[in-house]
Design an enzyme around this catalytic site. Structure first.
Site, PDB file in Angstrom:
ATOM      1  N   GLU A   1      -4.261  -9.164   1.685  1.00 13.46           N
ATOM      2  CA  GLU A   1      -4.668  -8.714   3.023  1.00 13.46           C
ATOM      3  C   GLU A   1      -6.182  -8.676   3.099  1.00 13.46           C
ATOM      4  O   GLU A   1      -6.840  -8.169   2.181  1.00 13.46           O
ATOM      5  CB  GLU A   1      -4.083  -7.317   3.293  1.00 13.46           C
TER       6      GLU A   1
ATOM      7  N   GLU B   1       0.817  -1.228   0.000  1.00  9.60           N
ATOM      8  CA  GLU B   1       0.000   0.000   0.000  1.00  9.60           C
ATOM      9  C   GLU B   1       0.841   1.264   0.000  1.00  9.60           C
ATOM     10  O   GLU B   1       0.648   2.135   0.850  1.00  9.60           O
ATOM     11  CB  GLU B   1      -0.928   0.016   1.219  1.00  9.60           C
TER      12      GLU B   1
HETATM   13  C1  GAL Z   1      -3.860  -2.143   6.038  1.00  8.01           C
HETATM   14  C2  GAL Z   1      -2.343  -2.088   6.197  1.00  8.01           C
HETATM   15  C3  GAL Z   1      -1.910  -2.781   7.469  1.00  8.01           C
HETATM   16  C4  GAL Z   1      -2.747  -2.329   8.632  1.00  8.01           C
HETATM   17  C5  GAL Z   1      -4.196  -2.584   8.330  1.00  8.01           C
HETATM   18  C6  GAL Z   1      -5.120  -2.223   9.479  1.00  8.01           C
HETATM   19  O1  GAL Z   1      -4.333  -1.316   5.046  1.00  8.01           O
HETATM   20  O2  GAL Z   1      -1.736  -2.703   5.106  1.00  8.01           O
HETATM   21  O3  GAL Z   1      -0.567  -2.516   7.709  1.00  8.01           O
HETATM   22  O4  GAL Z   1      -2.520  -0.990   8.832  1.00  8.01           O
HETATM   23  O5  GAL Z   1      -4.553  -1.815   7.200  1.00  8.01           O
HETATM   24  O6  GAL Z   1      -6.455  -2.434   9.132  1.00  8.01           O
END
Ligand code: GAL
Length: 825
Positions: free
Chosen positions: A515, A441
């Site tokens: 993720e 990201e």
């Molecule tokens: C994502 C990010 C993670 C963490 C997560 C929390 O977008 O890649 O590192 O921050 O959100 O929801």
């Protein structure tokens, strides 16, 4: 002959500055002070509390001012222990964890543990007979901005806290008694800006090694063993070896590569003659065939070892070992293939820290974490968002856990290219690594600039390792130019198209969910508690940004998505490889949705100690084959007599009956094909016994929750009762508070005191409470909802380790572990 000594023991440590930082010298050897050995500390490790006096003497000597007082540097009112504040430590070490929480500084992302500076200094001897060898100091990881001096010479700075680095210190060292003692000084400084948005710790938090080898040697990370082709009868392996000749003259030698199976039996060997010019490197390829190969797979993670020997003048001058696995990985349009077979990614993303130790994990703690994830049915670990300690990868190789290894920052500056190279060269022999990720990201992602940089990283990765697919994790798929598109939160992000439409519109596209979910909950908590900094396990009513939503306490936001929703999204988009849940374990920092008093994140399926939260059983029910049934909440609600309590069941069984005190509350059906794994009842509370009885294909499984009585005793249970007496090994001791019938009291919060005697020590404590401000390094801890964790570390002597845990008014617990020099087989 090559040796690799562990260099973790007998360091001295100091928090805060110790004097002027000098990295430049007018003439070689002019800088002394703490970076040089002093006459009085010859053969003595720097004596405890002596540093202030030593610094003072040095400065008196250097400035010619006999009246110089150390307080002139620190200020007259600096407490004495600040001046002489050196303490003995062994590595790995996270000094930030030893500091108190501070809501005024540190910030939510870093878990309110403030940034700062810490120094490490070690005095050591190098025997005379080592003169003539190359001597390299290797750091697996230092957090961060490290500066290193050896014997008065400034050796180098290393910026990233996540990459391994090394220095050749051959010429700077003193050899033998006559030359005297050697000193290394390491300054660690986390004040220059964070690398991540999670707790990053501070200090020399991974192992340090001193490697000694011939001037003709296998280069650092100089082998790459890869499977080219394989079937049941044979595997074709390429062994790439880079040899460094640091002699001024050309050298003739041969490279003998022997392949050994895990029993140490020779299964293949190849020898090639070579000549490398003086002060030069050369890469040599050898092809070997392994008959009847035992493949590295998730069920049977077979490993092999390649022994590389350099033979010069009939003498073996260097021996280098590479552990590897024989396997293939491929990412196709419909997902991941290991050894030609489809594998659904059942993944969790994880940062590196853990209860009681912060970022400084002993090897056995890495192993413990991986085992906990495997027990859940998880088969893939994403190193978010940086490469891990080598020992974590070793554990994944041994235990059969796939790894996505991730680069920290997707920039193609020289410095970031070096970080990427360091990850690729160090780690490319690990069979567990199935994919490289170039980053996560990044702010500039999608722009022309970002794509140019990404392409450079991508091309470099493919050149260093052509065998693995490459991805980059991003919130949007548009404009990405990587082999496999890494999709973060595709279940929640609303773009112009659904991910399915996007995928169908691009016949070449491959996508993996990198993720998912981001659901926050605290273990054993069933109602949001803003003051305490804890979220409900039913799903919190607070949004990611801490805003309260008007949805009652049931079925609230709970984060970006819920486990149920993300799972159904995958079932409807099976081309997306599987899930990578954010996160396996809670971690320090990023205290979403609250700020202070929360100091830990809540995203974990397991809490900070590795204790299961309720959602753990949701994942078990979708990831494991065996029948699972789990019941929540606990059944201790004296204030809710007669009131409605939501009872939830996670299961992969087709039918579940709920029974309270012998009375059926009805059966419910779950259709796993449709992604139904969560069942819910609303029950008028009465104390007693609540049971969930589930059936699958005629097999019955059950779970029960019983109302407990008051706290009566402390209970201790170790994951391992025998430890290696190596000063490193750790047993994870679960502490629970129980009632008179031996049931864990799920609301207990008793303060426990620990006393450890014999051949072990208390390494750290935790309880998984995101709002707890007790130190992980003290000797007392409250249990949180019935549980706490004590990490017990061996010393270097064999013998008994006795742990006593006691609490006012409760029956204490005593547990004995054994530290052994060797384990019986
Ligand atoms: C994502 C990010 C993670 C963490 C997560 C929390 O977008 O890649 O590192 O921050 O959100 O929801």
């Amino acid at each position: 002959m090559r040796t690799r000594e562990n260099f973790d023991r007998n360091w001295m440590f100091h928090v805060g500055e110790v004097g002027k930082i000098v990295k430049t010298v007018k003439k070689a050897g002019m800088i002394a002070g703490l970076t040089n050995a002093l006459g009085e500390e010859r053969h003595e490790p720097f004596a405890l509390g002596e540093a202030g006096r030593v610094t003072q003497n040095v400065i008196r000597e250097k400035t010619g001012d006999p009246n110089f007082e150390i307080s002139q540097i620190y200020g007259a009112d600096t407490p004495k222990d600040k001046i002489t504040g050196w303490v003995g430590v062994n590595l790995p070490h996270d000094w930030r964890l030893e500091q108190p929480y501070n809501p005024e500084s540190g910030g939510a992302f870093q878990g309110y543990l403030p940034n700062g500076v810490g120094y490490y200094r070690k005095v050591f001897q190098i025997p005379q007979e080592d003169e003539g060898k190359k001597i390299i100091i290797e750091f697996d990881g230092v957090m961060r901005n490290s500066s290193i001096w050896v014997n008065g010479c400034f050796v180098g700075d290393h910026l990233s806290g996540y990459t391994s680095f090394h220095y050749d210190i051959t010429d700077l060292l003193k050899y033998g008694d006559e030359e005297g003692d050697n000193v290394i000084l390491v300054r660690t400084d986390t004040t220059g800006g964070d690398e991540g948005w999670w707790y990053e710790g501070g200090g020399i938090y991974r192992h340090v090694w001193l490697t000694k080898h011939d001037y003709l040697h296998v280069d650092r990370w100089g082998t790459f063993v890869r499977t080219e082709r394989m079937d049941n009868e044979r595997a074709a392996i390429t062994v790439e070896t880079t040899v460094s000749n640091e002699y001024p003259q050309p050298m003739k030698y041969s490279i003998r590569t022997s392949i050994l199976n895990l029993d140490g039996e020779l299964v293949a060997v190849k020898e090639s003659g070579c000549e490398t010019s003086g002060i030069d490197k050369q890469t040599v390829l050898q092809s070997v065939q392994v008959a009847n190969p035992l493949l590295w797979s998730l069920d049977m993670p077979h490993l092999y070892e390649a022994i590389t020997e350099l033979i010069h003048d009939r003498q073996i001058v260097d021996t280098y070992r590479t552990v590897f696995g024989i396997r293939t990985v491929e990412y196709r349009r419909d997902g991941l293939y290991l050894n030609g077979k489809y594998v659904q990614v059942k993944g969790t993303c994880n940062h590196q820290d853990f209860a009681g130790v912060g970022i400084a994990l002993p090897d056995s703690v890495h192993e413990y974490k991986i085992k906990r994830l495997l027990e859940m049915g998880c088969n893939a670990y994403r190193c978010a968002h940086h490469s891990p300690a080598p020992e974590l990868l070793d554990a994944c190789d041994r235990l059969g856990m796939l790894v996505m290894n991730e680069n920290r920052i997707s920039e193609s500056t020289e410095i970031k290219l070096d970080d990427l190279k360091s990850m690729l060269y160090r780690d490319r022999n690990h069979p567990s690594i199935f994919m490289w990720s170039l980053g996560n990201e990044e702010k500039i992602s999608g722009s022309y600039q970002a794509n140019r940089m990404l392409k450079r990283l991508h091309d470099l990765t493919k050149r260093i390792d052509p065998t693995r697919p490459v991805t980059a994790a991003n919130l949007s798929q548009e404009g990405m130019d990587v082999e496999v598109n890494g999709a973060n939160y595709a279940e929640s992000i609303k773009g112009r198209q659904t991910i399915g439409e996007w995928f169908q519109s691009l016949p070449e596209a491959k996508v993996l969910n990198t993720e998912n979910v981001s659901f926050f909950s605290a273990r054993g908590v069933y109602e949001d508690d803003r003051e305490g900094g804890r979220c409900s396990s039913y799903g919190s009513k607070y949004t990611m940004f801490g805003k309260e939503m008007d949805v009652g306490n049931l079925g609230g936001a709970g984060g970006t998505s819920t486990p149920e929703r993300s799972w159904r999204y995958f079932l409807n988009n099976r081309f997306s490889g599987g899930l990578f849940v954010w996160t396996g374990f809670d971690y320090r920092g990023e205290t979403t949705p609250f700020q202070w008093p929360s100091v830990l994140s809540h995203f974990g399926i397991l809490d900070y100690c590795g204790f299961a939260k309720d959602s753990y059983y949701f994942y078990q029910s979708v990831w494991k084959d065996e029948p699972i049934v789990h019941l929540m909440p606990h059944w201790d609600w004296p204030d809710r007599l007669g009131q409605q309590v939501e009872v939830r069941v996670y299961t992969n069984c087709s039918e579940v009956e709920l029974i309270l005190n012998g009375q059926s509350l009805g059966k419910k059906i779950a259709d796993a094909e449709l992604g139904e794994h969560t069942l819910s009842w609303h029950v008028a509370y009465e104390p007693g016994l609540l049971e969930a009885i589930a059936y699958r294909d005629g097999v019955m499984v059950a779970e029960r929750k019983e109302t407990t009585t008051e706290a009566y005793s402390v209970h201790l249970e170790a994951n391992r009762s025998e430890l290696l007496a190596d000063g490193q090994d750790v047993s994870m001791v679960t502490v629970s508070v129980r009632d008179e019938s031996g049931r864990v009291v799920p609301v207990a919060g008793n303060l426990i005191r620990f006393h450890v005697a014999g051949e072990g020590k208390l390494l750290g404590l935790g309880n998984g409470d995101p709002g707890c401000h007790e130190s992980d390094k003290g000797d007392t801890r409250c249990v949180f909802n019935g549980y706490a964790l004590a990490l017990i570390q061996s010393l270097e002597k064999a013998g008994e380790i006795r742990i006593v845990a006691y609490s006012e008014g409760l029956v204490p617990a005593v547990l004995t572990l054994q530290a052994r020099k060797k384990f019986a087989n």
